[in-house]
Scaffold this motif. Structure first.
Motif, PDB file in Angstrom:
ATOM      1  N   LEU A 187       8.094   7.309   4.916  1.00 36.57           N
ATOM      2  CA  LEU A 187       7.791   6.476   4.445  1.00 36.57           C
ATOM      3  C   LEU A 187       6.120   6.064   4.517  1.00 36.57           C
ATOM      4  CD1 LEU A 187      10.414   3.398   4.966  1.00 36.57           C
ATOM      5  CD2 LEU A 187       9.926   4.841   2.707  1.00 36.57           C
ATOM      6  N   GLU A 188       5.630   6.209   5.921  1.00 34.24           N
ATOM      7  CA  GLU A 188       4.335   6.169   6.187  1.00 34.24           C
ATOM      8  C   GLU A 188       3.604   7.325   5.357  1.00 34.24           C
ATOM      9  OE1 GLU A 188       4.215   6.483  10.455  1.00 34.24           O
ATOM     10  OE2 GLU A 188       4.438   4.292  10.740  1.00 34.24           O
ATOM     11  N   ALA A 189       4.356   8.600   5.539  1.00 29.78           N
ATOM     12  CA  ALA A 189       3.494   9.438   4.807  1.00 29.78           C
ATOM     13  C   ALA A 189       3.532   9.308   3.393  1.00 29.78           C
ATOM     14  CB  ALA A 189       4.332  11.032   4.968  1.00 29.78           C
ATOM     15  N   ASP A 190       4.355   8.617   2.610  1.00 34.95           N
ATOM     16  CA  ASP A 190       4.491   8.302   1.281  1.00 34.95           C
ATOM     17  C   ASP A 190       3.386   7.352   0.987  1.00 34.95           C
ATOM     18  OD1 ASP A 190       6.587  10.219   0.587  1.00 34.95           O
ATOM     19  OD2 ASP A 190       8.091   8.463   0.955  1.00 34.95           O
ATOM     20  N   GLU A 195      -1.694   5.788  -1.228  1.00 32.79           N
ATOM     21  CA  GLU A 195      -2.991   5.028  -1.044  1.00 32.79           C
ATOM     22  C   GLU A 195      -3.995   6.179  -1.434  1.00 32.79           C
ATOM     23  OE1 GLU A 195      -3.114   4.003   2.865  1.00 32.79           O
ATOM     24  OE2 GLU A 195      -1.933   1.755   2.799  1.00 32.79           O
ATOM     25  N   GLN A 196      -3.856   7.447  -1.277  1.00 33.59           N
ATOM     26  CA  GLN A 196      -4.875   8.441  -1.651  1.00 33.59           C
ATOM     27  C   GLN A 196      -4.930   8.404  -2.952  1.00 33.59           C
ATOM     28  OE1 GLN A 196      -6.682  10.177   0.708  1.00 33.59           O
ATOM     29  NE2 GLN A 196      -7.618  11.086  -0.918  1.00 33.59           N
ATOM     30  N   ILE A 197      -3.696   8.456  -3.726  1.00 35.66           N
ATOM     31  CA  ILE A 197      -3.897   8.463  -5.215  1.00 35.66           C
ATOM     32  C   ILE A 197      -4.371   7.283  -5.889  1.00 35.66           C
ATOM     33  CG2 ILE A 197      -2.096   8.453  -7.303  1.00 35.66           C
ATOM     34  CD1 ILE A 197      -0.152  10.013  -5.702  1.00 35.66           C
ATOM     35  N   ILE A 198      -4.149   6.113  -5.240  1.00 36.62           N
ATOM     36  CA  ILE A 198      -4.844   4.941  -5.589  1.00 36.62           C
ATOM     37  C   ILE A 198      -6.479   4.956  -5.370  1.00 36.62           C
ATOM     38  CG2 ILE A 198      -5.217   2.391  -5.182  1.00 36.62           C
ATOM     39  CD1 ILE A 198      -2.076   2.106  -4.600  1.00 36.62           C
ATOM     40  N   LEU A 199      -6.735   5.615  -4.231  1.00 37.76           N
ATOM     41  CA  LEU A 199      -8.281   5.609  -3.883  1.00 37.76           C
ATOM     42  C   LEU A 199      -8.953   6.706  -5.074  1.00 37.76           C
ATOM     43  CD1 LEU A 199      -8.284   5.956  -0.261  1.00 37.76           C
ATOM     44  CD2 LEU A 199      -9.100   4.102  -1.461  1.00 37.76           C
ATOM     45  N   GLU A 200      -8.137   7.563  -5.272  1.00 39.27           N
ATOM     46  CA  GLU A 200      -8.658   8.596  -6.181  1.00 39.27           C
ATOM     47  C   GLU A 200      -8.778   7.956  -7.497  1.00 39.27           C
ATOM     48  OE1 GLU A 200      -6.238  11.910  -5.969  1.00 39.27           O
ATOM     49  OE2 GLU A 200      -6.792  12.757  -4.096  1.00 39.27           O
ATOM     50  N   LYS A 201      -7.945   7.513  -7.893  1.00 36.29           N
ATOM     51  CA  LYS A 201      -7.886   6.650  -9.237  1.00 36.29           C
ATOM     52  C   LYS A 201      -8.903   5.577  -9.315  1.00 36.29           C
ATOM     53  CE  LYS A 201      -2.961   6.846 -10.747  1.00 36.29           C
ATOM     54  NZ  LYS A 201      -1.699   6.093 -11.037  1.00 36.29           N
ATOM     55  N   ASN A 202      -9.056   4.804  -8.314  1.00 34.36           N
ATOM     56  CA  ASN A 202     -10.187   3.691  -8.235  1.00 34.36           C
ATOM     57  C   ASN A 202     -11.644   4.442  -8.163  1.00 34.36           C
ATOM     58  OD1 ASN A 202      -8.540   1.550  -8.039  1.00 34.36           O
ATOM     59  ND2 ASN A 202      -8.533   1.753  -5.625  1.00 34.36           N
TER      60      ASN A 202
END
Length: 224
Positions: A187-190, A195-202
């Motif tokens: 879950l932590e890895a997910d 979060e990485q995807i969100i950062l990239e989208k932001n």
């Protein structure tokens, strides 16, 4: 078998062998001079002659008096040579007289030992009774101890079963904990991935908004 019992048994065996050898030597020693007697006996040709010769060798208290011949040898129809016949009679009676004192010694020893045992038993009856009581108590104590040991073994087996069951429960709990830890890590890895995807989208959005702002500024300048 304990050491004391073994020592006593060896002592008895040794004593029996010594007495046996002593009595056999006594028996055979009585035949050392028998050849001197046989010299005269083989000269006999009639029972009367033999009886007269026998009187000179046999003791007055002999069990079989001179003239008393063993039934197995007192056979008028015998075809045996007279020398062999009278020699056999003499040796048979001589062996009997030789073994008589040996038997008397043995019987005296047996009787004396029995009387001593009876006397000792009577003198130490109280001690013997106490000994037998102790033996009985020891036997009872042994049975009681065996029962205690058996009960302890049963309790130990029960404890072993309980320990095994607890170890199995602990093993299952450890397995559950391990599975939970693995799920948490997954879950932590997910979460990190999301979060990485969100950062990239932001970042993409920020870039887009930056470009839009630049375009709007250019558009405003052109209109003015």
């Amino acid at each position: 078998m304990d050491t004391i019992a073994l020592s006593h048994e060896e002592e008895v065996v040794k004593w029996v062998h010594n007495i046996r050898d002593e009595l056999l030597r006594t028996f055979y020693n009585n035949f050392k001079e028998v050849d001197n007697f046989l010299v005269d006996i083989i000269k006999c040709t009639t029972p009367k002659e033999y009886i007269e010769v026998e009187k000179t060798f046999m003791k007055p208290d002999a069990l079989m008096k001179p003239g008393k011949i063993p039934t197995s040898l007192n056979n008028l129809k015998t075809k045996v040579d007279s020398a062999c016949y009278f020699s056999s009679v003499f040796l048979t009676k001589w062996a009997g007289e030789t073994i008589r004192p040996i038997l008397e010694v043995l019987l005296n020893r047996v009787k004396t030992t029995a009387l001593k045992y009876e006397r000792i038993s009577a003198e130490h009856k109280e001690m013997l009774d106490e000994y037998f009581n102790l033996e009985t108590k020891f036997a009872d104590s042994k049975l009681e101890n065996e029962k205690i040991v058996e009960d302890l073994e049963i309790r130990i087996r029960k404890l072993e079963v309980e320990v095994l069951a607890k170890e199995q429960i602990k093993s299952k709990n450890d397995e559950i904990v391990t599975n939970l830890e693995n799920r948490i890590r997954n879950l932590e890895a997910d979460i990190i991935a999301k979060e990485q995807i969100i950062l990239e989208k932001n970042e993409i959005n920020n870039n887009l908004w930056g470009k839009i702002k630049v375009l709007e500024e250019k558009k405003g300048t052109a209109n003015g």
